[in-house]
Design a protein around this motif. Sequence first.
Motif, PDB file in Angstrom:
ATOM      1  N   THR A   1       0.818  -1.220   0.000  1.00  0.00           N
ATOM      2  CA  THR A   1       0.000   0.000   0.000  1.00  0.00           C
ATOM      3  C   THR A   1       0.850   1.267   0.000  1.00  0.00           C
ATOM      4  O   THR A   1       0.297   2.367  -0.057  1.00  0.00           O
ATOM      5  N   ALA A   2       2.179   1.134   0.072  1.00  0.00           N
ATOM      6  CA  ALA A   2       3.054   2.300   0.168  1.00  0.00           C
ATOM      7  C   ALA A   2       3.702   2.599  -1.171  1.00  0.00           C
ATOM      8  O   ALA A   2       4.096   1.693  -1.913  1.00  0.00           O
ATOM      9  N   LYS A   3       3.842   3.890  -1.475  1.00  0.00           N
ATOM     10  CA  LYS A   3       4.491   4.332  -2.700  1.00  0.00           C
ATOM     11  C   LYS A   3       5.837   4.966  -2.376  1.00  0.00           C
ATOM     12  O   LYS A   3       6.040   5.541  -1.304  1.00  0.00           O
ATOM     13  N   SER A   4       6.730   4.884  -3.344  1.00  0.00           N
ATOM     14  CA  SER A   4       8.027   5.556  -3.259  1.00  0.00           C
ATOM     15  C   SER A   4       8.325   6.234  -4.583  1.00  0.00           C
ATOM     16  O   SER A   4       7.973   5.704  -5.650  1.00  0.00           O
ATOM     17  N   LEU A   5       8.950   7.401  -4.521  1.00  0.00           N
ATOM     18  CA  LEU A   5       9.445   8.063  -5.725  1.00  0.00           C
ATOM     19  C   LEU A   5      10.964   8.133  -5.651  1.00  0.00           C
ATOM     20  O   LEU A   5      11.558   8.125  -4.574  1.00  0.00           O
ATOM     21  N   TYR A   6      11.587   8.188  -6.832  1.00  0.00           N
ATOM     22  CA  TYR A   6      13.033   8.125  -6.941  1.00  0.00           C
ATOM     23  C   TYR A   6      13.541   9.265  -7.811  1.00  0.00           C
ATOM     24  O   TYR A   6      12.976   9.553  -8.867  1.00  0.00           O
ATOM     25  N   LEU A   7      14.628   9.884  -7.353  1.00  0.00           N
ATOM     26  CA  LEU A   7      15.318  10.905  -8.132  1.00  0.00           C
ATOM     27  C   LEU A   7      16.785  10.877  -7.760  1.00  0.00           C
ATOM     28  O   LEU A   7      17.179  10.178  -6.821  1.00  0.00           O
ATOM     29  N   TYR A   8      17.597  11.617  -8.516  1.00  0.00           N
ATOM     30  CA  TYR A   8      19.040  11.608  -8.291  1.00  0.00           C
ATOM     31  C   TYR A   8      19.524  12.962  -7.805  1.00  0.00           C
ATOM     32  O   TYR A   8      19.052  14.008  -8.258  1.00  0.00           O
ATOM     33  N   ASP A   9      20.489  12.928  -6.867  1.00  0.00           N
ATOM     34  CA  ASP A   9      21.099  14.175  -6.420  1.00  0.00           C
ATOM     35  C   ASP A   9      22.241  14.544  -7.371  1.00  0.00           C
ATOM     36  O   ASP A   9      22.563  13.784  -8.295  1.00  0.00           O
ATOM     37  N   PRO A  10      22.879  15.712  -7.193  1.00  0.00           N
ATOM     38  CA  PRO A  10      23.902  16.148  -8.155  1.00  0.00           C
ATOM     39  C   PRO A  10      25.125  15.241  -8.229  1.00  0.00           C
ATOM     40  O   PRO A  10      25.888  15.321  -9.197  1.00  0.00           O
ATOM     41  N   ASP A  11      25.336  14.384  -7.226  1.00  0.00           N
ATOM     42  CA  ASP A  11      26.510  13.512  -7.210  1.00  0.00           C
ATOM     43  C   ASP A  11      26.185  12.070  -7.577  1.00  0.00           C
ATOM     44  O   ASP A  11      27.019  11.182  -7.395  1.00  0.00           O
ATOM     45  N   GLY A  12      24.975  11.833  -8.110  1.00  0.00           N
ATOM     46  CA  GLY A  12      24.648  10.509  -8.609  1.00  0.00           C
ATOM     47  C   GLY A  12      24.123   9.537  -7.584  1.00  0.00           C
ATOM     48  O   GLY A  12      24.056   8.329  -7.860  1.00  0.00           O
ATOM     49  N   ASN A  13      23.745  10.030  -6.403  1.00  0.00           N
ATOM     50  CA  ASN A  13      23.110   9.162  -5.418  1.00  0.00           C
ATOM     51  C   ASN A  13      21.622   9.045  -5.732  1.00  0.00           C
ATOM     52  O   ASN A  13      20.966  10.051  -6.027  1.00  0.00           O
ATOM     53  N   CYS A  14      21.076   7.824  -5.673  1.00  0.00           N
ATOM     54  CA  CYS A  14      19.656   7.611  -5.945  1.00  0.00           C
ATOM     55  C   CYS A  14      18.886   7.802  -4.644  1.00  0.00           C
ATOM     56  O   CYS A  14      19.032   7.022  -3.698  1.00  0.00           O
ATOM     57  N   VAL A  15      18.075   8.859  -4.606  1.00  0.00           N
ATOM     58  CA  VAL A  15      17.340   9.243  -3.397  1.00  0.00           C
ATOM     59  C   VAL A  15      15.890   8.799  -3.538  1.00  0.00           C
ATOM     60  O   VAL A  15      15.205   9.158  -4.495  1.00  0.00           O
ATOM     61  N   GLU A  16      15.439   8.031  -2.575  1.00  0.00           N
ATOM     62  CA  GLU A  16      14.055   7.554  -2.548  1.00  0.00           C
ATOM     63  C   GLU A  16      13.290   8.302  -1.464  1.00  0.00           C
ATOM     64  O   GLU A  16      13.814   8.512  -0.363  1.00  0.00           O
ATOM     65  N   LEU A  17      12.080   8.729  -1.768  1.00  0.00           N
ATOM     66  CA  LEU A  17      11.163   9.281  -0.778  1.00  0.00           C
ATOM     67  C   LEU A  17      10.000   8.312  -0.668  1.00  0.00           C
ATOM     68  O   LEU A  17       9.248   8.125  -1.632  1.00  0.00           O
ATOM     69  N   GLY A  18       9.873   7.657   0.485  1.00  0.00           N
ATOM     70  CA  GLY A  18       8.881   6.608   0.632  1.00  0.00           C
ATOM     71  C   GLY A  18       7.883   6.898   1.731  1.00  0.00           C
ATOM     72  O   GLY A  18       8.224   7.475   2.771  1.00  0.00           O
ATOM     73  N   GLN A  19       6.632   6.504   1.490  1.00  0.00           N
ATOM     74  CA  GLN A  19       5.578   6.664   2.493  1.00  0.00           C
ATOM     75  C   GLN A  19       5.862   5.773   3.703  1.00  0.00           C
ATOM     76  O   GLN A  19       6.029   4.566   3.570  1.00  0.00           O
ATOM     77  N   ARG A  20       5.901   6.400   4.872  1.00  0.00           N
ATOM     78  CA  ARG A  20       6.125   5.671   6.121  1.00  0.00           C
ATOM     79  C   ARG A  20       5.245   6.273   7.203  1.00  0.00           C
ATOM     80  O   ARG A  20       4.704   7.380   7.066  1.00  0.00           O
ATOM     81  N   ASP A  21       5.147   5.580   8.298  1.00  0.00           N
ATOM     82  CA  ASP A  21       4.356   6.046   9.441  1.00  0.00           C
ATOM     83  C   ASP A  21       5.209   6.983  10.283  1.00  0.00           C
ATOM     84  O   ASP A  21       5.733   6.611  11.338  1.00  0.00           O
ATOM     85  N   VAL A  22       5.385   8.207   9.783  1.00  0.00           N
ATOM     86  CA  VAL A  22       6.175   9.224  10.486  1.00  0.00           C
ATOM     87  C   VAL A  22       5.342  10.496  10.597  1.00  0.00           C
ATOM     88  O   VAL A  22       4.382  10.701   9.854  1.00  0.00           O
ATOM     89  N   ASP A  23       5.741  11.354  11.512  1.00  0.00           N
ATOM     90  CA  ASP A  23       4.974  12.569  11.778  1.00  0.00           C
ATOM     91  C   ASP A  23       5.247  13.674  10.772  1.00  0.00           C
ATOM     92  O   ASP A  23       4.339  14.460  10.444  1.00  0.00           O
TER      93      ASP A  23
END
Length: 245
Positions: A105-127
């Motif tokens: 049921t959780a989604k994640s999106l992916y993008l790259y920072d300027p140095d080529g690291n793959c950064v994921e933003l994922g739905q979690r149970d956080v405030d």
Amino acid sequence: MLTQLAWLALEVKYLEPARRFYAETLEMDVREGRVGRSRGDDENGDELTFAAGETDLVLRRPTGLPRGGLHTHFAFSIPVAEYDDWWDRLSERYDGDLEETQFGTAKSLYLYDPDGNCVELGQRDVDGPGIDGIFEVVLEVESLERAESFYADLGFETVDRGSERKRVRMNGPDPTGLALELWEPQLGIADARGGVHVDLGFEVEGEAPTQVLEAIRDCVRSVERETDERVVVRDPDGHVLTFTA
């Protein structure tokens, strides 16, 4: 017992474009007075630290050891209700360069920072609001069997194995909330790669860092530092692990 991921350090070529990405694109706050914490040295002007919930994200120029991780894939936690807003805003800026995956049921999106690291933003149970923790780091390893055994000795538990790709997912001991993905060399979702010479810091509760060292001493590549308050080792694949009281 490991209680918290204290920091993840990334190597960056230049601090300013990296700062803009994390401060402006991802709206993260700089932690003042935290330069040098991960290395344990004085302020040197070659590090910048951002707040990812209670975890530090350290951006480090390659001017000393340990270096930060290269092409590291890692995942930030964001509140479930914020996901669509993040997607809409980032898709405008990246014009189709975002990728999306659903895990249950959780989604994640992916993008790259300027140095080529793959950064994921994922739905979690956080405030939240915004980025509120790091819940996954991917390490490149030479041997899954060896790496899995090493991290099991630190309290990580295997919860999934790849069927097509050579990977193992291990959940950290409660209450770290961290999962490690161990990958033999490969491309993953969004063509991500596991990080090399990644620098991770862990807080330890209920025992001295030297007691943690005894559980893994025979398996580490090297012991870089050993005091009652701080132990620094290199794991069998050269990743730097620091345990602090």
